[in-house]
Motif scaffolding. Sequence first.
Motif, PDB file in Angstrom:
ATOM      1  N   UNK A 192       0.787  -1.159   0.088  1.00  0.00           N
ATOM      2  CA  UNK A 192       0.075   0.003   0.170  1.00  0.00           C
ATOM      3  C   UNK A 192       0.845   1.249   0.078  1.00  0.00           C
ATOM      4  N   UNK A 193       1.931   1.101   0.717  1.00  0.00           N
ATOM      5  CA  UNK A 193       3.070   2.328   0.608  1.00  0.00           C
ATOM      6  C   UNK A 193       4.322   1.783   0.612  1.00  0.00           C
ATOM      7  N   UNK A 194       5.377   2.420   0.538  1.00  0.00           N
ATOM      8  CA  UNK A 194       6.931   1.983   0.498  1.00  0.00           C
ATOM      9  C   UNK A 194       7.396   2.274   1.929  1.00  0.00           C
ATOM     10  N   UNK A 195       7.011   3.472   2.308  1.00  0.00           N
ATOM     11  CA  UNK A 195       7.610   3.684   3.781  1.00  0.00           C
ATOM     12  C   UNK A 195       9.118   4.250   3.420  1.00  0.00           C
ATOM     13  N   UNK A 196       9.576   4.914   4.472  1.00  0.00           N
ATOM     14  CA  UNK A 196      11.114   5.468   4.452  1.00  0.00           C
ATOM     15  C   UNK A 196      11.872   5.006   6.023  1.00  0.00           C
ATOM     16  N   UNK A 197      10.987   4.424   6.548  1.00  0.00           N
ATOM     17  CA  UNK A 197      11.834   3.723   8.012  1.00  0.00           C
ATOM     18  C   UNK A 197      11.023   2.721   8.663  1.00  0.00           C
ATOM     19  N   UNK A 198      11.919   2.065   9.571  1.00  0.00           N
ATOM     20  CA  UNK A 198      11.330   0.976  10.373  1.00  0.00           C
ATOM     21  C   UNK A 198      10.422   1.707  11.467  1.00  0.00           C
ATOM     22  N   UNK A 199       9.123   2.085  11.358  1.00  0.00           N
ATOM     23  CA  UNK A 199       8.640   2.464  12.415  1.00  0.00           C
ATOM     24  C   UNK A 199       8.086   1.567  13.287  1.00  0.00           C
ATOM     25  N   UNK A 200       7.077   2.120  14.304  1.00  0.00           N
ATOM     26  CA  UNK A 200       6.485   1.419  15.315  1.00  0.00           C
ATOM     27  C   UNK A 200       5.180   0.472  14.311  1.00  0.00           C
ATOM     28  N   UNK A 201       4.811  -0.609  14.925  1.00  0.00           N
ATOM     29  CA  UNK A 201       4.017  -1.746  14.318  1.00  0.00           C
ATOM     30  C   UNK A 201       2.713  -0.913  13.855  1.00  0.00           C
ATOM     31  N   UNK A 202       2.053   0.023  14.555  1.00  0.00           N
ATOM     32  CA  UNK A 202       0.827   0.769  13.901  1.00  0.00           C
ATOM     33  C   UNK A 202       1.185   1.340  12.693  1.00  0.00           C
ATOM     34  N   UNK A 203       2.493   2.121  12.449  1.00  0.00           N
ATOM     35  CA  UNK A 203       2.911   2.561  11.212  1.00  0.00           C
ATOM     36  C   UNK A 203       3.441   1.590  10.304  1.00  0.00           C
TER      37      UNK A 203
END
Length: 102
Positions: free
Chosen positions: A67-78
């Motif tokens: 759904x999205x690529x992201x730019x970091x390893x964030x918390x589980x909800x993110x």
Amino acid sequence: MQDTALRIDKWLWYARFYKSRSLAAKHVQAGEIRVNSQRISKSSVVLKVGDVLTFALGDTVRVVEVAALGDRRGPAPEARLLYHDLAGQIAASRNRPGIAAE
């Protein structure tokens, strides 16, 4: 945010399917993951939004759409915002009356 593509090992790590990027790469290189129904074996494969991944995780087969690529390893909800879980949709469609199981 990444623009249009991200390496699969990074994405699997960002989405928290694996505890480390090297562990994600190991599973990719073992040929345990499919992208859009194609088995892959290189962690340099790039994902785009809309790609569908199929892989075993423990005793469960996961089918997720990016759904999205992201730019970091964030918390589980993110991390959960990075994908749509399609396995529930597949199971529901197989249980509908008039639908033959494969």
